[in-house]
Design a protein around this motif. Sequence first.
Motif, PDB file in Angstrom:
ATOM      1  N   ARG A  34     -20.728   7.776  -2.122  1.00 27.01           N
ATOM      2  CA  ARG A  34     -20.040   8.739  -2.987  1.00 27.01           C
ATOM      3  C   ARG A  34     -20.155  10.162  -2.435  1.00 27.01           C
ATOM      4  O   ARG A  34     -19.815  11.127  -3.109  1.00 27.01           O
ATOM      5  CB  ARG A  34     -20.601   8.687  -4.428  1.00 27.01           C
ATOM      6  N   GLY A  35     -20.627  10.257  -1.212  1.00 33.42           N
ATOM      7  CA  GLY A  35     -20.806  11.587  -0.610  1.00 33.42           C
ATOM      8  C   GLY A  35     -19.595  12.017   0.213  1.00 33.42           C
ATOM      9  O   GLY A  35     -18.709  11.215   0.514  1.00 33.42           O
ATOM     10  N   LYS A  36     -19.585  13.303   0.594  1.00 31.89           N
ATOM     11  CA  LYS A  36     -18.401  13.820   1.295  1.00 31.89           C
ATOM     12  C   LYS A  36     -18.259  13.242   2.699  1.00 31.89           C
ATOM     13  O   LYS A  36     -17.147  13.091   3.196  1.00 31.89           O
ATOM     14  CB  LYS A  36     -18.388  15.354   1.303  1.00 31.89           C
ATOM     15  N   GLU A  37     -19.388  12.874   3.329  1.00 34.84           N
ATOM     16  CA  GLU A  37     -19.282  12.314   4.684  1.00 34.84           C
ATOM     17  C   GLU A  37     -18.550  10.977   4.633  1.00 34.84           C
ATOM     18  O   GLU A  37     -17.692  10.686   5.461  1.00 34.84           O
ATOM     19  CB  GLU A  37     -20.676  12.105   5.316  1.00 34.84           C
ATOM     20  N   TYR A  38     -18.906  10.168   3.613  1.00 37.35           N
ATOM     21  CA  TYR A  38     -18.208   8.882   3.517  1.00 37.35           C
ATOM     22  C   TYR A  38     -16.725   9.102   3.225  1.00 37.35           C
ATOM     23  O   TYR A  38     -15.859   8.454   3.835  1.00 37.35           O
ATOM     24  CB  TYR A  38     -18.818   7.939   2.456  1.00 37.35           C
ATOM     25  N   THR A 240     -14.089   3.624  -2.370  1.00 37.25           N
ATOM     26  CA  THR A 240     -13.766   2.253  -2.781  1.00 37.25           C
ATOM     27  C   THR A 240     -14.397   2.017  -4.152  1.00 37.25           C
ATOM     28  O   THR A 240     -15.363   2.700  -4.516  1.00 37.25           O
ATOM     29  CB  THR A 240     -14.326   1.237  -1.772  1.00 37.25           C
ATOM     30  N   PRO A 241     -13.893   1.045  -4.932  1.00 38.33           N
ATOM     31  CA  PRO A 241     -14.430   0.851  -6.283  1.00 38.33           C
ATOM     32  C   PRO A 241     -15.907   0.458  -6.286  1.00 38.33           C
ATOM     33  O   PRO A 241     -16.659   0.883  -7.153  1.00 38.33           O
ATOM     34  CB  PRO A 241     -13.579  -0.283  -6.856  1.00 38.33           C
ATOM     35  N   THR A 242     -16.324  -0.371  -5.313  1.00 40.52           N
ATOM     36  CA  THR A 242     -17.726  -0.807  -5.251  1.00 40.52           C
ATOM     37  C   THR A 242     -18.308  -0.364  -3.906  1.00 40.52           C
ATOM     38  O   THR A 242     -17.579   0.141  -3.052  1.00 40.52           O
ATOM     39  CB  THR A 242     -17.819  -2.347  -5.370  1.00 40.52           C
ATOM     40  N   THR A 243     -19.594  -0.564  -3.715  1.00 41.16           N
ATOM     41  CA  THR A 243     -20.239  -0.089  -2.481  1.00 41.16           C
ATOM     42  C   THR A 243     -19.621  -0.786  -1.265  1.00 41.16           C
ATOM     43  O   THR A 243     -19.666  -2.017  -1.180  1.00 41.16           O
ATOM     44  CB  THR A 243     -21.755  -0.385  -2.516  1.00 41.16           C
ATOM     45  N   PRO A 244     -19.045  -0.042  -0.358  1.00 37.12           N
ATOM     46  CA  PRO A 244     -18.380  -0.693   0.780  1.00 37.12           C
ATOM     47  C   PRO A 244     -19.337  -0.995   1.929  1.00 37.12           C
ATOM     48  O   PRO A 244     -20.450  -0.464   1.979  1.00 37.12           O
ATOM     49  CB  PRO A 244     -17.356   0.359   1.208  1.00 37.12           C
ATOM     50  N   VAL A 245     -18.861  -1.786   2.847  1.00 37.05           N
ATOM     51  CA  VAL A 245     -19.657  -2.155   4.017  1.00 37.05           C
ATOM     52  C   VAL A 245     -19.481  -1.026   5.060  1.00 37.05           C
ATOM     53  O   VAL A 245     -18.695  -1.090   5.993  1.00 37.05           O
ATOM     54  CB  VAL A 245     -19.251  -3.576   4.503  1.00 37.05           C
ATOM     55  N   ILE A 246     -20.230   0.037   4.840  1.00 35.20           N
ATOM     56  CA  ILE A 246     -20.032   1.288   5.586  1.00 35.20           C
ATOM     57  C   ILE A 246     -20.157   1.111   7.111  1.00 35.20           C
ATOM     58  O   ILE A 246     -19.335   1.647   7.860  1.00 35.20           O
ATOM     59  CB  ILE A 246     -20.983   2.381   5.046  1.00 35.20           C
ATOM     60  N   PRO A 247     -21.128   0.331   7.608  1.00 38.21           N
ATOM     61  CA  PRO A 247     -21.191   0.174   9.077  1.00 38.21           C
ATOM     62  C   PRO A 247     -19.888  -0.388   9.661  1.00 38.21           C
ATOM     63  O   PRO A 247     -19.436   0.053  10.720  1.00 38.21           O
ATOM     64  CB  PRO A 247     -22.347  -0.816   9.275  1.00 38.21           C
TER      65      PRO A 247
END
Length: 362
Positions: A34-38, A240-247
């Motif tokens: 939920r941060g600006k970098e993401y 995204t609505p739920t925690t995404p697979v950021i890597p």
Amino acid sequence: MVDWKDPPTLFIPGPVKVLPEVLEQLSRPTLGHRGKEYSQLHGETVSMLKKILSTEQSVFLSTSSASGVWEGSIRNCVKMDETVLCTMCGAFSDKFASVARACGRTAEELKVEWGQAITADMIDKKLASGNYAALTIVYNETSTGLTNPVYEISEMVKAKYPDVLVFVDAVSGMVGLPLHFDELGWDVVFASVQKAFAIPPGLAVFAVSDRAMEKSKTVPDRGYYFDFQQFAKSAEKNQTPTTPVIPHIMALHYQCTRLLEEGMENVWARHKKMAEYVKTWAKENFALFAPEEYASNTLTAVKNTRGINVGKVISAIQEKHNTVFGNGYGKLKEETFRIAHMGDISLDDLKELLGWIDDEIK
Ligand SMILES: Cc1ncc(COP(=O)(O)O)c(C=O)c1O
């Protein structure tokens, strides 16, 4: 014990070989989702995907494999009392119909033998009844190595049945084959990243037309995880609505940058060149399983005309060269074998592999 240090090189039709620099992306420090970098990572990735898919409509990232979007397309865009026409020409297009039924919808079949293509004419005859709210098509049938003539099909549907929604599984087609989402008039298209994006599995990319988004607002019980309206709401914040697979999204950002640097026309031409090499080899030594005009540019399904023991050749090559290619899918297990030529697989890789197969079969 699994040998983690030296896993085989993959020529199966997904997951495919992943470059070390792509793997490095997966080990970068994580971000808060939920941060600006993401949000910046997400926003840039989606902008690049829109260029790759030639669309100005919605593009979303789903932390799932592509099968989730099979379900999402049906649950969001087809009402319980509507009927979907499912074109079926191999294992994956067959499964799309099963998914529609598993979601409680009525699915009618337009079925041809595995290895044959679905044509615009066949679809035209079915849609003429006026019974259908939506149509499902697999762009590239991975089980048979066949590319359906989706450009011709889409032209026909746009001209004659503009109200029918079109859902396209481009799991093994996206990136490797031309795809102009807006021009084709498709409503949902999706792929998982372990195919021509050449990233390990775990993430799917999908695009949704504006009219499909509008329709989904009117469809009750869309479910939770794949609710397009929730994706759209989060997309306003590049989330995204739920925690995404950021890597994986970091790896996708990296791969999209490379694809756009190369240029999509060049990417498609590179896939075609690899395909031509493998198809020529297949015709000299065996035969193509799909009719040549429909034979895929992302994988070749070789018809085992010589009755070789496919499993034995695959095992021998794994043992000697730590490399695997694909056996036939399901009922085609021994009748065919499949060689992927997509993503970051190179022509030199393919020459080496085919040389090894030559050594085994001579
Ligand atoms: C054409 C096609 N559709 C759907 C799928 C299912 O994709 P996933 O396993 O990523 O959910 C595959 C997998 O190989 C496929 O090739």
